[in-house]
Design a protein around this motif. Sequence first.
Motif, PDB file in Angstrom:
ATOM      1  N   GLU A  56      -9.845  -7.935  -3.163  1.00  0.00           N
ATOM      2  CA  GLU A  56      -9.477  -8.265  -1.798  1.00  0.00           C
ATOM      3  C   GLU A  56     -10.634  -7.906  -0.886  1.00  0.00           C
ATOM      4  OE1 GLU A  56      -6.596  -5.052  -0.191  1.00  0.00           O
ATOM      5  OE2 GLU A  56      -6.400  -5.012  -2.362  1.00  0.00           O
ATOM      6  N   MET A  57     -10.477  -8.173   0.396  1.00  0.00           N
ATOM      7  CA  MET A  57     -11.547  -7.925   1.355  1.00  0.00           C
ATOM      8  C   MET A  57     -11.953  -6.448   1.353  1.00  0.00           C
ATOM      9  SD  MET A  57     -11.639  -9.108   5.260  1.00  0.00           S
ATOM     10  CE  MET A  57     -12.635  -8.278   6.442  1.00  0.00           C
ATOM     11  N   ASN A  58     -13.260  -6.215   1.410  1.00  0.00           N
ATOM     12  CA  ASN A  58     -13.811  -4.864   1.408  1.00  0.00           C
ATOM     13  C   ASN A  58     -13.594  -4.227   2.778  1.00  0.00           C
ATOM     14  OD1 ASN A  58     -15.289  -2.527   1.294  1.00  0.00           O
ATOM     15  ND2 ASN A  58     -17.205  -3.502   0.677  1.00  0.00           N
ATOM     16  N   ASN A  59     -12.674  -3.259   2.822  1.00  0.00           N
ATOM     17  CA  ASN A  59     -12.430  -2.583   4.095  1.00  0.00           C
ATOM     18  C   ASN A  59     -13.252  -1.299   4.220  1.00  0.00           C
ATOM     19  OD1 ASN A  59     -10.872  -1.229   2.166  1.00  0.00           O
ATOM     20  ND2 ASN A  59      -9.200  -0.825   3.573  1.00  0.00           N
ATOM     21  N   GLY A 111      -8.434   3.637   1.045  1.00  0.00           N
ATOM     22  CA  GLY A 111      -7.770   4.834   0.540  1.00  0.00           C
ATOM     23  C   GLY A 111      -7.671   5.980   1.535  1.00  0.00           C
ATOM     24  N   MET A 112      -8.156   5.764   2.752  1.00  0.00           N
ATOM     25  CA  MET A 112      -8.153   6.817   3.764  1.00  0.00           C
ATOM     26  C   MET A 112      -6.731   7.035   4.283  1.00  0.00           C
ATOM     27  SD  MET A 112     -10.408   6.896   7.308  1.00  0.00           S
ATOM     28  CE  MET A 112     -11.989   7.001   6.474  1.00  0.00           C
ATOM     29  N   PRO A 113      -6.341   8.275   4.493  1.00  0.00           N
ATOM     30  CA  PRO A 113      -5.032   8.502   5.111  1.00  0.00           C
ATOM     31  C   PRO A 113      -4.960   7.809   6.475  1.00  0.00           C
ATOM     32  CG  PRO A 113      -5.920  10.560   4.235  1.00  0.00           C
ATOM     33  CD  PRO A 113      -7.018   9.525   4.145  1.00  0.00           C
ATOM     34  N   ASN A 114      -3.833   7.186   6.767  1.00  0.00           N
ATOM     35  CA  ASN A 114      -3.679   6.440   8.024  1.00  0.00           C
ATOM     36  C   ASN A 114      -3.992   7.294   9.254  1.00  0.00           C
ATOM     37  OD1 ASN A 114      -3.022   3.942   6.937  1.00  0.00           O
ATOM     38  ND2 ASN A 114      -0.848   4.454   6.820  1.00  0.00           N
ATOM     39  N   ASP A 136       0.824  -1.203   0.000  1.00  0.00           N
ATOM     40  CA  ASP A 136       0.000   0.000   0.000  1.00  0.00           C
ATOM     41  C   ASP A 136       0.861   1.257   0.000  1.00  0.00           C
ATOM     42  OD1 ASP A 136      -2.411  -1.425   0.082  1.00  0.00           O
ATOM     43  OD2 ASP A 136      -2.276  -1.643   2.253  1.00  0.00           O
ATOM     44  N   GLU A 137       0.293   2.303  -0.557  1.00  0.00           N
ATOM     45  CA  GLU A 137       1.004   3.577  -0.604  1.00  0.00           C
ATOM     46  C   GLU A 137       1.248   4.076   0.816  1.00  0.00           C
ATOM     47  OE1 GLU A 137       0.390   7.988  -2.556  1.00  0.00           O
ATOM     48  OE2 GLU A 137      -0.918   6.351  -3.150  1.00  0.00           O
ATOM     49  N   GLU A 138       2.452   4.532   1.058  1.00  0.00           N
ATOM     50  CA  GLU A 138       2.849   5.037   2.369  1.00  0.00           C
ATOM     51  C   GLU A 138       1.852   6.090   2.848  1.00  0.00           C
ATOM     52  OE1 GLU A 138       5.489   5.242   5.614  1.00  0.00           O
ATOM     53  OE2 GLU A 138       5.867   4.060   3.828  1.00  0.00           O
ATOM     54  N   GLY A 139       1.334   5.884   4.052  1.00  0.00           N
ATOM     55  CA  GLY A 139       0.450   6.874   4.653  1.00  0.00           C
ATOM     56  C   GLY A 139      -1.025   6.692   4.348  1.00  0.00           C
ATOM     57  N   TYR A 140      -1.380   5.654   3.574  1.00  0.00           N
ATOM     58  CA  TYR A 140      -2.776   5.436   3.211  1.00  0.00           C
ATOM     59  C   TYR A 140      -3.176   3.989   3.449  1.00  0.00           C
ATOM     60  CZ  TYR A 140      -2.565   9.905   0.828  1.00  0.00           C
ATOM     61  OH  TYR A 140      -2.423  11.231   0.547  1.00  0.00           O
ATOM     62  N   ARG A 141      -4.462   3.793   3.732  1.00  0.00           N
ATOM     63  CA  ARG A 141      -5.000   2.443   3.825  1.00  0.00           C
ATOM     64  C   ARG A 141      -5.253   1.944   2.411  1.00  0.00           C
ATOM     65  NH1 ARG A 141      -6.910   1.286   9.197  1.00  0.00           N
ATOM     66  NH2 ARG A 141      -5.513   2.562  10.450  1.00  0.00           N
ATOM     67  N   GLY A 142      -5.052   0.665   2.217  1.00  0.00           N
ATOM     68  CA  GLY A 142      -5.283   0.067   0.901  1.00  0.00           C
ATOM     69  C   GLY A 142      -6.716  -0.392   0.776  1.00  0.00           C
ATOM     70  N   ASN A 146      -8.680   3.014  -5.069  1.00  0.00           N
ATOM     71  CA  ASN A 146      -8.215   2.962  -6.452  1.00  0.00           C
ATOM     72  C   ASN A 146      -6.846   3.615  -6.600  1.00  0.00           C
ATOM     73  OD1 ASN A 146      -9.878   1.436  -8.199  1.00  0.00           O
ATOM     74  ND2 ASN A 146     -11.507   2.894  -7.803  1.00  0.00           N
ATOM     75  N   ARG A 147      -6.074   3.540  -5.547  1.00  0.00           N
ATOM     76  CA  ARG A 147      -4.716   4.052  -5.606  1.00  0.00           C
ATOM     77  C   ARG A 147      -3.894   3.064  -6.415  1.00  0.00           C
ATOM     78  NH1 ARG A 147      -4.904   8.201  -2.162  1.00  0.00           N
ATOM     79  NH2 ARG A 147      -2.705   8.678  -2.328  1.00  0.00           N
TER      80      ARG A 147
END
Length: 139
Positions: free
Chosen positions: A73-76, A81-84, A2-8, A12-13
């Motif tokens: 993948e599992m629907n979170n 995509g939310m910032p951590n 996942d992109e640093e600082g964001y939830r995967g 659509n990142r």
Amino acid sequence: MDEEGYRGGWSNRGLVKQGVVQSKKLAAYLVQHAEDYHIQTLLSSNLTRAAETAKEIEQSLQVKAIYSDEWREMNNGILAGMPNKVAEERFPGVYFNTLQMDTPFPGGETPTHFIQESNKHLIICVINLKIKRCSRMYY
């Protein structure tokens, strides 16, 4: 990855640089071992990261991919995509490894539901492949 600082999750990142490198390495490996794997079709989630990886493999192996939300993948839920930092403030301690099997992500699904849906789609896929192979035998 996942992109640093964001939830995967269902965000659509796209792939991060390391993910692009990894997908190219995977594609090269699969080309080198094509006779071992006999890949004829790729199944991929339609989420950006997965699709970018599949496209790399598609081009390298010269095979078609089937993109579908059934392979996600599992629907979170709303964490996708939310910032951590925001996720930790709004939903402290909510991670896949902290969920009980019957506890959903906020606005998402439970691990149990994800497993059941994944198994269902896999079984349907296998049945369809067997029917396709069997129908070839009779024509």
